[in-house]
Design a protein around this motif. Structure first.
Motif, PDB file in Angstrom:
ATOM      1  N   UNK A 182      47.054 140.753  65.008  1.00  0.00           N
ATOM      2  CA  UNK A 182      45.918 140.574  64.216  1.00  0.00           C
ATOM      3  C   UNK A 182      45.235 139.149  64.453  1.00  0.00           C
ATOM      4  N   UNK A 183      45.928 138.101  64.139  1.00  0.00           N
ATOM      5  CA  UNK A 183      45.181 137.005  64.299  1.00  0.00           C
ATOM      6  C   UNK A 183      44.968 136.260  65.498  1.00  0.00           C
ATOM      7  N   UNK A 184      45.868 136.543  66.475  1.00  0.00           N
ATOM      8  CA  UNK A 184      45.846 135.852  67.548  1.00  0.00           C
ATOM      9  C   UNK A 184      44.762 136.277  68.512  1.00  0.00           C
ATOM     10  N   UNK A 185      44.181 137.682  68.427  1.00  0.00           N
ATOM     11  CA  UNK A 185      43.396 138.235  69.320  1.00  0.00           C
ATOM     12  C   UNK A 185      43.627 138.500  70.813  1.00  0.00           C
ATOM     13  N   UNK A 186      45.150 138.322  71.005  1.00  0.00           N
ATOM     14  CA  UNK A 186      45.519 138.504  72.415  1.00  0.00           C
ATOM     15  C   UNK A 186      45.484 139.997  72.687  1.00  0.00           C
ATOM     16  N   UNK A 187      45.644 140.991  71.850  1.00  0.00           N
ATOM     17  CA  UNK A 187      45.575 142.325  72.312  1.00  0.00           C
ATOM     18  C   UNK A 187      44.219 142.586  72.958  1.00  0.00           C
ATOM     19  N   UNK A 188      43.405 141.769  72.903  1.00  0.00           N
ATOM     20  CA  UNK A 188      42.073 142.003  73.294  1.00  0.00           C
ATOM     21  C   UNK A 188      41.706 141.155  74.530  1.00  0.00           C
ATOM     22  N   UNK A 189      42.624 140.401  74.869  1.00  0.00           N
ATOM     23  CA  UNK A 189      42.013 139.628  76.118  1.00  0.00           C
ATOM     24  C   UNK A 189      43.349 138.931  76.800  1.00  0.00           C
ATOM     25  N   UNK A 190      44.502 138.999  76.494  1.00  0.00           N
ATOM     26  CA  UNK A 190      45.752 138.377  77.025  1.00  0.00           C
ATOM     27  C   UNK A 190      46.808 138.986  77.632  1.00  0.00           C
ATOM     28  N   UNK A 191      46.873 139.370  79.003  1.00  0.00           N
ATOM     29  CA  UNK A 191      47.644 140.158  79.706  1.00  0.00           C
ATOM     30  C   UNK A 191      49.302 139.726  79.154  1.00  0.00           C
ATOM     31  N   UNK A 192      49.689 138.527  78.909  1.00  0.00           N
ATOM     32  CA  UNK A 192      50.688 138.266  78.254  1.00  0.00           C
ATOM     33  C   UNK A 192      51.109 138.928  77.212  1.00  0.00           C
ATOM     34  N   UNK A 193      50.087 139.536  76.270  1.00  0.00           N
ATOM     35  CA  UNK A 193      50.718 140.424  75.014  1.00  0.00           C
ATOM     36  C   UNK A 193      51.314 141.685  75.611  1.00  0.00           C
ATOM     37  N   UNK A 194      50.979 142.029  76.923  1.00  0.00           N
ATOM     38  CA  UNK A 194      51.561 143.470  77.352  1.00  0.00           C
ATOM     39  C   UNK A 194      52.734 143.369  78.189  1.00  0.00           C
ATOM     40  N   UNK A 195      52.647 142.289  79.075  1.00  0.00           N
ATOM     41  CA  UNK A 195      53.427 142.291  80.470  1.00  0.00           C
ATOM     42  C   UNK A 195      55.057 142.434  80.014  1.00  0.00           C
ATOM     43  N   UNK A 196      55.306 141.903  78.955  1.00  0.00           N
ATOM     44  CA  UNK A 196      56.960 141.944  78.791  1.00  0.00           C
ATOM     45  C   UNK A 196      57.384 143.408  78.342  1.00  0.00           C
TER      46      UNK A 196
END
Length: 611
Positions: A132-146
Motif C-alpha cells: 500500500x504505502x510504498x507505491x512499488x507495485x506501480x513502478x518498481x520491478x523489484x516488487x515482482x522480480x523475486x
C-alpha cells in the motif's frame, strides 16, 4: 528488495526455552483449581495458534511462489495474480487478518502468546507497507522480480528432473500473463534506475531461457514434455524480452523520482522492523559507525600499505585475487570457516548440511552474492551460494576490479554461509513453531549475517592480520554507506550520483560496485537494514552478556538469539531482556582525543547532499 523471506528457528534442547523462543507446545486441559484467568489465557493461546495456522494457509494461497519455495510443492508452477484486483484482494485479506490478530489482548495471552501475536502483526504490517504505502507495485520491478525467479525448479533437487520440468513448464505458461499484468500496473514515467533494473532482469530472463533452459532439461526423454517446454519457452522468451524492450523504450522519459520521503521512510522502519528511532538519530548512528570503521581502516592500512592512500590500500588488498576466480575461491574458503566456528566454539552447528557455490544466473546479478536455502518443508536438500560475475559490458579494468580480493571474499563467504545466513537457517530448520520458520525480517537476517563478519574478525579469523581486517572493514564500510545512502536518497535529497561518489570515497568501492550499490538504494530503500540490524544485535549482545561473563557468553547469546525465528529485533530484545520492545543501537566507545580521526573532507552526508 527482500519483501518476503523464509526463515527457520532453532529449538534449544527440545524447547527448553519455549516461553522465550516461541517453540510450539501442545495445549493441555487446565489443572484442577487453576484460576479462571489462566484458563481464559490458555483458551486464547489455543485460538491464537489456530489463527496463525489459518494465516499461513491464506498467505500461501495469496503468495504461491512463497509457498512453493517453502517446500509446499502443490503450489509449483503458480504465480500470483498481479492485476489491480488481485493486489487489492491480497491487501483486503491482510487488513482482515490484522484486525483478527489485534483482537487478542495482552490480558488474554501468556508471554509466549503475546510474542507470537506481535510477531504475526509485524509480518502483516510489513506486507501492507510494501503493498500500500510504498507505491512499488506501480513502478518498481523489484516488487515482482523475486517472485518471477525460476531457480527453485532448476537448482533444487526436491523431485526428479522430469517432475521439476513439468512444474517449470507450468511456471513458464503462467509467465506471459503475469508479465502483462506487471506492465499494465506500471504508471509512467518511471525512475531511470528502476528502468535499468527491469531491463537487466527481464532481459536476463529472456537470455537465460534461450541459452540455458533447453540444456538443463535435455536429458528428459519425454517427447510430450519436450514439446510443451519448447512452446512455453518460446512464449516466455518473447514475453520477457518484449518487457525488457518496452522498459528500455521508456528511458527517454525517465525521472529521478524514486524517494519515498521522510514520512514513508519512517513508516517503513516501524512497519517492517518496529524501529521508531528518529531519522536524525539514525543518521548520526550511521555516521558514527562509518567514522569508526574508517579510523580502523586507516590503522590497518598503516600496517598493510604504509604511505598509501586508503583507496590504494584497498586496491592492494583487491589485487590478491582468489585462485581460480571468486566461485572457486569461495568453495575453498567454506571448510575453513566452518572449522573456525568449531575451534572457537562460537555458535552451535546443529547439523551436517553443507552449502554449494555456483555462478549466479543471468537474471539475478544485481548484487555480487546471495544464497538460496530450501524452505522448512523441504528435507535433505542443498543450499546454493551464488556469486555474480562482472557485467561484460563494463570496461575490462572495471570487470577485473569487481572480482574481490581473497580477504573481502572471505567475509562475503562468512556473511552468506558460515556463520551467516546458512547457519542461521540450519538453526531455524529445527524449530518447533512453523510461523517462525517461514517469516523473517530483513534486519534480522541481514543484520545477523553482517554482524557475523565483525564477530568472526574479533574472534581471530585468518589470524586477524591487517589484510584480513581490511577485508572485514571493506564490507562494513559498504554497509555503512548503504545505511547513509538509504536515508539520504529517500529523505534528504541525496542524488544517485552523490551516493555513488560516497560509495567510492567513503565506502572505498570499485566503480562498478559503487554504481550498482547506489542504484540499488533507489529501489531497495530498506538496504540500510544490514547496518541497522547489526548495530541492534551488537547492543543486545552487550546488554545480555554483561552479567553472564561478557565474551565467554557469546555462544550462549548466539544460540539464544537464533532461537526466535525472524521477528523484528526489538521483539527479540524484549524476550531476552524483559520489558517492552525497543530499538537500541550500539555505538563504539569514544576514542581518546589524540586518536580521533579528522572528518574526511569529501564526505557527503544525507543532510548536506541535497544540492
Amino acid at each position: 528488495m527482500r519483501q518476503k523471506h523464509t526463515v527457520r528457528v532453532l529449538a534449544l534442547t527440545a524447547c527448553v526455552a519455549a516461553a522465550l523462543a516461541g517453540c510450539k507446545q501442545n495445549a493441555t486441559a487446565p489443572a484442577s483449581g487453576e484460576a479462571p484467568a489462566a484458563t481464559a489465557a490458555a483458551n486464547d493461546d489455543a485460538a491464537l495458534d489456530k489463527a496463525v495456522d489459518a494465516f499461513i494457509d491464506g498467505y500461501f494461497q495469496h503468495n504461491p511462489v512463497f509457498a512453493a519455495s517453502a517446500g509446499k510443492h502443490e503450489y509449483d508452477g503458480k504465480l500470483p495474480d498481479y492485476s489491480p484486483e488481485g493486489l487489492k484482494a491480497t491487501t483486503d485479506w491482510l487488513h482482515a487478518q490484522r484486525d483478527a490478530f489485534a483482537k487478542f489482548g495482552d490480558d488474554k495471552l501468556d508471554e509466549q502468546g503475546r510474542f507470537r501475536r506481535d510477531y504475526a502483526l509485524a509480518v502483516i504490517d510489513g506486507n501492507l507497507f510494501w503493498l500500500e504505502d510504498s507505491g512499488f507495485a506501480w513502478k518498481n520491478p523489484a516488487f515482482y522480480t523475486g517472485d518471477l525467479s525460476p531457480s527453485m525448479y532448476l537448482t533444487r533437487p526436491y523431485a526428479p528432473l522430469a517432475t521439476r520440468m513439468d512444474a517449470f513448464i507450468r511456471y513458464q505458461e503462467a509467465l506471459p500473463k503475469a508479465v502483462e499484468q506487471i506492465k499494465a500496473n506500471f504508471k509512467l514515467p518511471l525512475p531511470a534506475s528502476y528502468i535499468d533494473l527491469g531491463v537487466n532482469s527481464f532481459g536476463g530472463y529472456a537470455s537465460f531461457f534461450e541459452s540455458d533452459v533447453p540444456k538443463i532439461f535435455a536429458e528428459v526423454k519425454d517427447d510430450a514434455l519436450q514439446a510443451r517446454l519448447k512452446a512455453s519457452n518460446a512464449a516466455a522468451i518473447k514475453a520477457t524480452q518484449d518487457m525488457a524492450d518496452w522498459l528500455k523504450a521508456q528511458k527517454p522519459q525517465a525521472t529521478q523520482d524514486f524517494a519515498l520521503g521522510a514520512e514513508k521512510f519512517a513508516k517503513m522502519l516501524h512497519a517492517t522492523e518496529r524501529v521508531d528511532i528518529p531519522l536524525d538519530q539514525l543518521k548520526a548512528a550511521g555516521e558514527a559507525d562509518l567514522a569508526r570503521n574508517l579510523a580502523a581502516m586507516k590503522a590497518a592500512c598503516g600496517q598493510f600499505a604504509p604511505g598509501k592512500t586508503l583507496q590504494q590500500c584497498v586496491e592492494k588488498e583487491a589485487a590478491d585475487k582468489p585462485q581460480g576466480g571468486a566461485v572457486e575461491g569461495a568453495r575453498a574458503q567454506l571448510a575453513g570457516l566452518r572449522q573456525f566456528i568449531v575451534d572457537k566454539d562460537l555458535v552451535t552447528i546443529p547439523g551436517p548440511e553443507q552449502a554449494k557455490v555456483e555462478e549466479a544466473p543471468p537474471f539475478n546479478r544485481w548484487n555480487f552474492a546471495y544464497i538460496e536455502i530450501p524452505g522448512p518443508y523441504e528435507k535433505n536438500l542443498p543450499s546454493v551460494y551464488y556469486i555474480a560475475p562482472p557485467d561484460p559490458t563494463w570496461p575490462k579494468a572495471e570487470q577485473d576490479a569487481y572480482v574481490p580480493g581473497k580477504s573481502v571474499l572471505l567475509f562475503t563467504s562468512a556473511h552468506e554461509v558460515w556463520p551467516g545466513h546458512f547457519l542461521q537457517f540450519l538453526h531455524s530448520n529445527r524449530a518447533g513453531w512453523k510461523f517462525g520458520q517461514l517469516f523473517v525480517g530483513y534486519a534480522f537476517a541481514e543484520g545477523w549475517a553482517h554482524y557475523c563478519e565483525e564477530m568472526m574478525f574479533d574472534a581471530g579469523l585468518d589470524g586477524a592480520t591487517p589484510e584480513t581486517h581490511i577485508g572485514q572493514l571493506s564490507e562494513a564500510l559498504l554497509r555503512d554507506v548503504r545505511f547513509l545512502s538509504a536515508i539520504g536518497m529517500h529523505t534528504g535529497g541525496m542524488t544517485m550520483a552523490q551516493s555513488e561518489k560516497m560509495f567510492r570515497e567513503q565506502g572505498l568501492q570499485d566503480p562498478g560496485n559503487a554504481r550498482q550499490q547506489a542504484a540499488r538504494g533507489t529501489y531497495d530503500p530498506a538496504y540500510l537494514n544490514y547496518t541497522l540490524g547489526k548495530l541492534m544485535i551488537m547492543q543486545l549482545r552487550e546488554d545480555w552478556t554483561k552479567d553472564k561473563g561478557g565474551r565467554k557468553a557469546w555462544k550462549q547469546f548466539h544460540d539464544q538469539f537464533l532461537s526466535y525465528g525472524g521477528p523484528p529485533i526489538p521483539l527479540v530484545r524484549a524476550q531476552m531482556l524483559g520489558g517492552a520492545p525497543e530499538a537500541k543501537l550500539w555505538t563504539a566507545p569514544a576514542p581518546a582525543a589524540s586518536e580521533t580521526p579528522p572528518a574526511p573532507s569529501s564526505m557527503a552526508t544525507p543532510a548536506s547532499s541535497g544540492g
